[in-house]
Design a protein around this motif. Structure first.
Motif, PDB file in Angstrom:
ATOM      1  N   LYS A 280     163.545  95.023  73.964  1.00 28.00           N
ATOM      2  CA  LYS A 280     162.895  93.995  73.156  1.00 28.00           C
ATOM      3  C   LYS A 280     163.299  94.186  71.697  1.00 28.00           C
TER       4      LYS A 280
ATOM      5  N   ILE B  46     155.995  99.024  73.044  1.00 25.71           N
ATOM      6  CA  ILE B  46     155.258  97.770  72.953  1.00 25.71           C
ATOM      7  C   ILE B  46     153.783  97.996  72.674  1.00 25.71           C
TER       8      ILE B  46
ATOM      9  N   SER C  27     160.399  91.015  70.822  1.00 21.93           N
ATOM     10  CA  SER C  27     159.279  91.953  70.807  1.00 21.93           C
ATOM     11  C   SER C  27     158.015  91.320  70.260  1.00 21.93           C
TER      12      SER C  27
ATOM     13  N   GLN D 214     150.523  91.785  68.952  1.00 22.94           N
ATOM     14  CA  GLN D 214     150.549  92.405  70.268  1.00 22.94           C
ATOM     15  C   GLN D 214     149.627  91.679  71.238  1.00 22.94           C
TER      16      GLN D 214
ATOM     17  N   TYR E 196     162.203 100.232  74.004  1.00 23.28           N
ATOM     18  CA  TYR E 196     161.409  99.708  72.891  1.00 23.28           C
ATOM     19  C   TYR E 196     159.941  99.956  73.205  1.00 23.28           C
TER      20      TYR E 196
ATOM     21  N   ASP F 280     161.384  93.564  63.325  1.00 24.24           N
ATOM     22  CA  ASP F 280     161.685  94.996  63.448  1.00 24.24           C
ATOM     23  C   ASP F 280     162.579  95.471  62.312  1.00 24.24           C
TER      24      ASP F 280
END
Length: 480
Positions: free
Chosen positions: A81, A170, A212, A246, A168, A86
């Motif tokens: 992701k 999460i 992501s 998230q 990655y 990022d």
């Protein structure tokens, strides 16, 4: 592109800030269904206009142009992701260059004469990129790590597609995400260093399978390109915004539908897996191929010709093209059900998993380990042929000994399917797992030790005579 030397990040702080600033400014709009793509090669590329989302066809044209004028040894860093945030959050874009987790990536981009940055690439296009590169290079992908790359000898005249999968994080723990990205950058640095030692020209690509962060916050972002300070205007705290992102990811996460084979209008076979992977041993190395993108997903329709089912037999045939050097590749699941007098009920078994490569078959036997009541589906967290194998080659001389299969979060049902949903799942994990047996044996050993200790204590006897220090000493006759 010739092998690039890793440049220290302290030499290009302003240029890296400019790159991140442009990368962020180009990515406008509220849609978060895109991933960034970074490509560096010896020839220039024309980047898309600001705000443009690169689709699958346009990405193919970019790759074709890069490979037509640049080296055909492709190094693909494919992260699980990644989103543009990022780079802005962990790339030191806000003046804190010492906090950047991309020093090796920064050095590779800045040492390239004309890197290509695509801020917004639709993630279905990035998922199909391996297939596009495979068609353009006319070679199968090699899934590798730095240790195996150091043992591989590349040839500038022979194209190669080297794929490095990067993880990655999460979770809500930002520190863990930063550490994972830093570790990925170290892997990139190791790979580029190995390519430098081999003096083989290459084209490098860094992208991801999916974003992501699904959606961006609607608050404006202001970046001073080339300046000393940067401002990020947003309401609320940093951790609150990340927690909201998230939460959106979890809410919008999609689970793809299972493979469904119908006989007439009735569904008779269902198959689902989080990951389907096959591998073959060639020249002492294992080459792996992920069949998941070609089997599951929105808009994916696997070819099932050759499949069949009735009351006692069921066969699911998945047809593919260009898999590990096989122009025609089939993955076959053969199942059967019968009545067993001992249990007084019907059971179904996965008799065999067959791999057919250009007409050559390799057969794995699964009937001893993969079974369930006929009314149930079968589910297992991991079905493999090489690590705690549930699938075993049919014979020592079978071609299956040169192959590997791996199914993660695997579920299948070949009989008594009702509608398009699986029946109750019979899980492969037994009640007494190795951990439970270890705990029981340890507890039993401790009980035995305690019992022995209590027994020894109960055998102790007190003396029937005691010595008084103020009186005469006790005389014990030897004859008594």
């Amino acid at each position: 592109m010739a092998s690039r030397r890793t440049v220290q990040r302290s030499r290009f702080p302003a240029a890296w800030a400019v790159l991140l600033g442009l990368l962020s400014l180009l990515h406008v709009g509220k849609g978060g269904e895109q991933v960034p793509l970074l490509l560096w090669t010896s020839e220039g590329q024309s980047p898309p206009t600001a705000g443009h989302i690169v689709g699958q066809q346009q990405l193919a044209s970019y790759l074709e142009k890069a490979l037509s004028v640049g080296p055909r040894n492709v190094v693909l860093f494919l992260q699980d992701k990644m989103s543009i945030e990022d780079f802005t959050m962990y790339g030191g874009a806000f003046g804190n260059k010492q906090d950047s987790v991309f020093p090796n990536l920064e050095g590779a981009l800045m040492s390239s004469s004309s890197p290509l940055v695509l801020p917004s690439v639709s993630w279905p296009a990035s998922n199909a990129m391996i297939g596009q590169l495979q068609d353009q290079l006319e070679t199968s992908p090699l899934y590798m790590d730095p240790e195996t790359l150091s043992q591989l000898r590349l040839n500038a005249s022979s194209p190669a597609l080297l794929v490095f999968r990067l993880p990655y994080g999460i979770g809500a723990d930002l520190v863990s995400v930063k550490e994972i990205l830093s570790g990925n950058d170290e892997v990139i640095g190791q790979v580029l260093s190995i390519m430098k030692t081999q003096s083989v020209p290459y084209t490098a690509i860094y992208t991801a399978l999916q974003p992501s962060r699904v959606s961006q916050v609607s608050h404006p972002q202001v970046f001073t390109v080339g300046g000393g300070r940067s401002l990020l205007q947003a309401r609320g705290g940093y951790r609150e915004r990340e927690r909201e992102r998230q939460q959106r990811i979890k809410e919008r996460a999609r689970i793809y539908a299972p493979v469904e084979f119908k006989e007439g209008e009735n569904t008779c076979i269902l198959l689902w897996a989080k990951r389907l992977s096959v591998g073959i041993q060639q020249s002492g190395y294992w080459e792996h191929h992920d069949l998941t993108p070609s089997t599951f997903g929105e808009g994916v329709s696997p070819k099932l010709h050759g499949s069949s089912c009735d009351k006692t037999k069921a066969k699911l045939v998945l047809n593919y093209e260009n898999v590990l050097g096989c122009s025609s590749f089939k993955l076959i699941f053969a199942m059967s059900q019968r009545h067993y007098k001992v249990s007084a009920r019907r059971w179904f078994t996965l008799d065999a998993v067959e791999l057919e490569c250009n007409g050559t078959k390799a057969t794995f036997n699964g009937s001893r380990n993969i079974y369930a009541p006929a009314e149930y589906s079968y589910r297992c967290e991991s079905v493999t042929s090489f690590r705690w194998p549930l699938l075993i080659p049919r014979s020592p001389k079978d071609p299956a000994n040169q192959w590997r299969v791996s199914f993660e979060d695997f579920q299948i049902q070949g009989f008594n399917v009702s509608g398009s949903d699986f029946s109750y799942a019979s899980d492969c994990a037994g009640f007494f797992s190795p951990g439970i047996w270890m705990g029981l044996m340890t507890s039993l050993l401790m009980v035995l030790v305690l019992t022995y200790g209590l027994h020894m204590i109960m055998q102790l006897r007190t003396m029937d005579r005691f010595d008084d220090p103020k009186g005469p000493a006790i005389s014990v006759p030897q004859t008594e």
